[in-house]
Design a protein around this motif. Structure first.
Motif, PDB file in Angstrom:
ATOM      1  N   ILE A   1       0.835  -1.205   0.000  1.00 18.55           N
ATOM      2  CA  ILE A   1       0.000   0.000   0.000  1.00 18.55           C
ATOM      3  C   ILE A   1       0.870   1.255   0.000  1.00 18.55           C
ATOM      4  CG2 ILE A   1      -1.626   1.353   1.397  1.00 18.55           C
ATOM      5  CD1 ILE A   1      -2.815  -1.410   2.255  1.00 18.55           C
ATOM      6  N   ALA A   2       1.950   1.232   0.786  1.00 16.72           N
ATOM      7  CA  ALA A   2       2.871   2.376   0.801  1.00 16.72           C
ATOM      8  C   ALA A   2       3.494   2.587  -0.582  1.00 16.72           C
ATOM      9  CB  ALA A   2       3.959   2.157   1.846  1.00 16.72           C
ATOM     10  N   ASP A   3       3.861   1.483  -1.241  1.00 19.81           N
ATOM     11  CA  ASP A   3       4.394   1.577  -2.603  1.00 19.81           C
ATOM     12  C   ASP A   3       3.380   2.235  -3.528  1.00 19.81           C
ATOM     13  OD1 ASP A   3       6.731   0.271  -1.880  1.00 19.81           O
ATOM     14  OD2 ASP A   3       6.145  -1.669  -2.746  1.00 19.81           O
ATOM     15  N   GLU A   4       2.130   1.785  -3.442  1.00 19.15           N
ATOM     16  CA  GLU A   4       1.103   2.301  -4.343  1.00 19.15           C
ATOM     17  C   GLU A   4       0.849   3.786  -4.122  1.00 19.15           C
ATOM     18  OE1 GLU A   4       0.505   0.681  -6.743  1.00 19.15           O
ATOM     19  OE2 GLU A   4       0.304  -1.454  -6.332  1.00 19.15           O
ATOM     20  N   CYS A   5       0.928   4.233  -2.882  1.00 23.95           N
ATOM     21  CA  CYS A   5       0.773   5.668  -2.602  1.00 23.95           C
ATOM     22  C   CYS A   5       1.868   6.461  -3.317  1.00 23.95           C
ATOM     23  CB  CYS A   5       0.828   5.928  -1.099  1.00 23.95           C
ATOM     24  SG  CYS A   5      -0.645   5.411  -0.199  1.00 23.95           S
TER      25      CYS A   5
END
Length: 304
Positions: free
Chosen positions: A119-123
């Motif tokens: 999720i952090a990557d996608e942000c």
């Protein structure tokens, strides 16, 4: 025989944890910060394309042959921004799917920690795509209102194999395109860097999505598999058909109606999309998710 069942489940759990731990290590060793890795300061060189020209929706048409090189580069920049905007839209759905899946689960589980890492990557990717689109001189290409509404519904209702296979569909199609663009010296250098970052980091996401799809399908009945196959295919259809927004032609200074006609009939572009999905279709078939009803959606989206 009953004694072997718990052992098999333990093995599957161990494999899942091992995969998550490997992905966490890989993320710690090879991740990027787009704010520093991408050259945001150098002005855009308008002689560069936004994507490999062969991926343009008009490449191979009579209209493409009539365009000046300046018009071609402007078109590919608008198309690249459109694909990126669709990526942002789906990444926001993806984050909701993953958060719902791991809500109130064991935070000490490596899979839980990997989910938050993803999720952090996608942000970061969404911010990167947004800044990249702005630098290309493009507006926000939001999908059609009906598609946005369907996306909200998917974010609320998709789960299990439907969620992870849908995630895989979006990531696989983008992956093949971006591997071409990141190696192409005709493409703007900052766009190539963006694509390289996305390809490297999404390879981990795709690995996890494949593992989760297989795991969630274990022991599923025929009826559920048939339903989920259609759900995944519908998601694929709306994702792929949203990538090339109709407004890119007008914003590139072209005759929108003619461009739409020629793009719709462009066999070269359809072949490029099919080639990008060959590995994906093989995987979905191995999972029993290429049913006859599902195939209708993939054919309409020119994915098979």
């Amino acid at each position: 025989m009953t004694a072997t069942v718990p052992e098999a489940r333990v093995d599957m759990t161990d494999d899942r944890q091992d995969t998550a731990e490997r992905l966490l290590r890989s993320s710690a060793e090879l991740s990027f910060d787009p704010t520093t890795e991408v050259d945001w300061e150098t002005p855009l060189d308008r002689t560069h394309h936004g994507m490999s020209p062969e991926w343009s929706s008009l490449y191979g048409t009579a209209y493409w042959d009539e365009l000046t090189e300046e018009q071609r580069t402007e078109l590919t920049r608008q198309e690249s921004a459109s694909v990126a905007s669709t990526g942002i839209w789906f990444e926001m759905i993806l984050q909701q799917l993953v958060l719902r899946d791991f809500y109130a689960k064991d935070p000490t589980d490596p899979a839980f920690q990997w989910a938050l890492t993803e999720i952090a990557d996608e942000c970061r990717h969404s911010i990167m795509f947004a800044r990249g689109s702005a630098k290309l001189g493009a507006p926000a290409y939001i999908p059609k209102r009906s598609v946005v509404a369907l996306g909200r519904l998917c974010a609320l209702t998709y789960s299990g194999e439907a969620a992870y296979a849908s995630i895989l569909v979006a990531e696989e199609v983008l992956d093949v395109m971006q591997r071409d663009w990141m190696r192409d010296e005709r493409v703007a250098p900052f766009v190539r860097t963006i694509n390289n970052i996305h390809v490297v980091e999404e390879s981990r996401h795709m690995r996890f999505a494949r593992e989760e799809t297989r795991e969630r399908l274990r022991g599923t009945g025929r009826l559920r598999r048939q339903y989920q196959a259609v759900a995944v295919a519908a998601a694929a259809y709306f994702i792929v058909t949203s990538m090339w927004n109709e407004q890119v032609y007008e914003n590139a200074g072209l005759d929108k109606e003619r461009a739409l006609r020629e793009a719709k009939a462009n066999e070269h572009h359809k072949a490029m999309l099919r080639s990008s999905c060959a590995g994906l279709m093989e995987f979905l078939s191995s999972c029993g998710l290429l049913t006859k009803p599902a195939l209708r959606f993939y054919r309409r989206a020119n994915l098979i």
